[in-house]
Write an enzyme that holds these catalytic residues in place. Structure first.
Site, short mmCIF file in Angstrom:
data_model
loop_
_atom_site.label_atom_id
_atom_site.label_comp_id
_atom_site.label_asym_id
_atom_site.label_seq_id
_atom_site.Cartn_x
_atom_site.Cartn_y
_atom_site.Cartn_z
N GLU A 7 52.38 38.57 41.66
CA GLU A 7 51.29 39.51 41.92
C GLU A 7 50.20 38.45 42.47
O GLU A 7 49.06 39.07 42.59
CB GLU A 7 50.54 39.32 40.21
CG GLU A 7 49.10 39.79 39.57
CD GLU A 7 48.93 39.81 38.81
OE1 GLU A 7 47.47 39.50 37.47
OE2 GLU A 7 49.54 40.13 37.27
N ASP A 106 51.99 39.51 36.77
CA ASP A 106 52.34 39.27 35.20
C ASP A 106 52.68 39.93 34.30
O ASP A 106 52.28 40.81 33.90
CB ASP A 106 50.91 38.08 34.90
CG ASP A 106 50.14 37.10 36.05
OD1 ASP A 106 51.03 36.16 36.54
OD2 ASP A 106 48.64 36.96 36.41
N TYR A 319 51.78 30.28 31.77
CA TYR A 319 51.21 30.48 32.18
C TYR A 319 49.20 30.62 31.16
O TYR A 319 49.36 30.60 30.15
CB TYR A 319 51.36 32.69 31.56
CG TYR A 319 50.22 33.45 31.93
CD1 TYR A 319 50.32 33.93 33.45
CD2 TYR A 319 49.88 34.14 30.75
CE1 TYR A 319 49.16 34.64 34.32
CE2 TYR A 319 49.01 35.53 31.03
CZ TYR A 319 48.91 35.44 32.73
OH TYR A 319 47.88 36.36 33.41
#
Length: 422
Positions: A7, A106, A319
């Site tokens: 990403e 993601d 994350y």
């Protein structure tokens, strides 16, 4: 060759470094049987209204043109500022030597939507597999590569992202336009799925403050001295301690003639206070901004993103864009290893012990991503802002594997001339 689509450029660099794709090209890395390229957020977006009919929608809005819903189908276009990277990704997708594509955006519906729309507009014909990891440490990349999912398993997540995109567009375009035309008085009134309820929360709270009527109340406090020490007690009557007027207060005080009280009840109870839950992004933002005036929510997110992307060899935290305060149960082994590394040298090291409890590990309460925790990679050079955020995440993580604080609470009722002080 296998093509990996990340990403962000930083994630692509981390993956490429680990996989040995060390030759850098414009917009991608190549080597050791892999090509690693990247999006830059959303490369593809929906058409604007004027893209459907320039003559009709380029000028002033007219109420008669709404609601606007595309008659045929929703159309997409490449973001003009990101066309170069899209063309690079498209060209790579059509290379003859690409066996299949690994989607490494993601691991949530937004990430799925980003890749889905790129593949759609690039007319990808290559098989797509999905790597499902929450962070990009070498161990995670290895585990993810060895456990790739088929793209068909991700259809529901893609559909969720696509549906939200379409719904946001329909609500935002139509309600914003109509509200502006009817009530804007020359000013744009933005209406959308996120902004409207957020503004409503602020408005409701503002009205509460505006309409609040302060009220004076009185309480009576007694100071007591006993053989074993001093203590204070608050006058209570049927569990209530507040008086509306000073006359009632003086009436009670004037009824007290003795300078001695009698303890009629004493209760000693023990209680435990466990560490606060692990951080979600929202709770971390609230914690940091409440303690440090130079932080905003956006700044906390940006610092988290920097810590997540790390040094290129792996991230320092997991994350950050998560709304969960629990961890996936499958992460237990990794968490134990991380804890063993982080606790070394701490003065309370012997109090830190790994246990797999429901307070920390509960897969049923995790949506796309687990709570934010440190990785086993210990940072050495952080900015002052990064250090503040990292320490908050690390300390909260460690505290969840320590014994609870223990308190002894004593409740005393003292009778003075038939008046009870608690």
């Amino acid at each position: 060759m296998k093509l990996i689509l990340a990403e962000k450029p930083s994630v692509a660099k981390t993956i490429a470094s680990f996989l040995g794709a060390k030759t850098r090209h414009d917009g991608y890395f190549e080597g050791n049987g892999y090509i690693v390229t990247y999006a830059v957020g959303h490369l593809v977006g929906l058409y604007d209204m004027k893209d459907y009919d320039k003559d009709k929608y380029s000028g002033s809005w007219k109420l008669s043109n709404f609601p606007f819903i595309p008659q045929d189908k929703f159309k997409f276009k490449v973001d003009s500022s990101k066309k170069k990277q899209f063309d690079i990704v498209k060209k790579l997708l059509h290379r003859d030597d690409i066996e299949y594509v690994i989607n490494a955006t993601d691991n949530d519906r937004e990430g799925e939507l980003i890749s889905f729309l790129i593949f759609l507009l690039a007319k990808n014909k290559k098989p797509v597999k999905r790597i499902l990891v929450n962070e990009w440490t070498p161990e995670d990349i290895t585990r993810g590569i060895n456990n790739l999912k088929d793209d068909i398993d991700m259809r529901n997540l893609q559909a969720a992202g696509y549906t939200r995109l379409i719904t946001d567009w329909l609500i935002g375009i139509n309600f914003t336009s109509v509200a502006t035309l009817k009530y804007g008085n020359g000013k744009l009134l933005n209406i959308g799925r996120v902004i409207l309820p957020t503004v409503k929360l602020v408005y409701d709270r503002d009205m509460e403050i505006l309409n609040f009527v302060p009220k004076t109340y009185y309480e009576i406090e007694g100071n007591f001295k006993s053989k074993n020490g001093e203590y204070k007690g608050k006058y209570i009557k049927e569990k209530e301690s507040k008086f509306d007027n000073i006359e009632e207060v003086n009436k009670v005080i004037n009824s007290i003639n003795s300078n001695e009280g009698k303890i009629i009840d004493k209760k000693v109870t023990n209680s435990k206070e466990y560490a606060p839950k692990l951080f979600s992004l929202t709770s971390l933002q609230g914690y940091i901004t409440s303690k440090y005036s130079n932080f905003t929510s956006d700044k906390v997110l940006n610092v988290c993103q920097s810590l997540y992307e790390g040094s290129g060899k792996g991230g320092y935290i997991t994350y950050p864009r998560t709304d969960s305060i629990y961890l996936e149960e499958s992460l237990a082994s990794k968490v134990s290893q991380t804890l063993d590394k982080l606790k070394v040298g701490l003065e309370y090291e012997n109090k830190i012990k790994f246990t797999k409890t429901k307070r920390v590990f509960d897969s049923s309460k995790v949506d796309s991503h687990s709570a934010i925790i440190p990785t086993y990679i210990i940072p050495t050079k952080l900015t002052p802002d990064e250090q503040i955020v990292y320490n908050a995440i690390k300390d909260r993580f460690i505290s969840n594997f320590m014994p609870p604080a223990e308190y002894e609470n004593t409740e005393i009722k003292t009778d003075v001339d038939s008046n009870i002080f608690l």
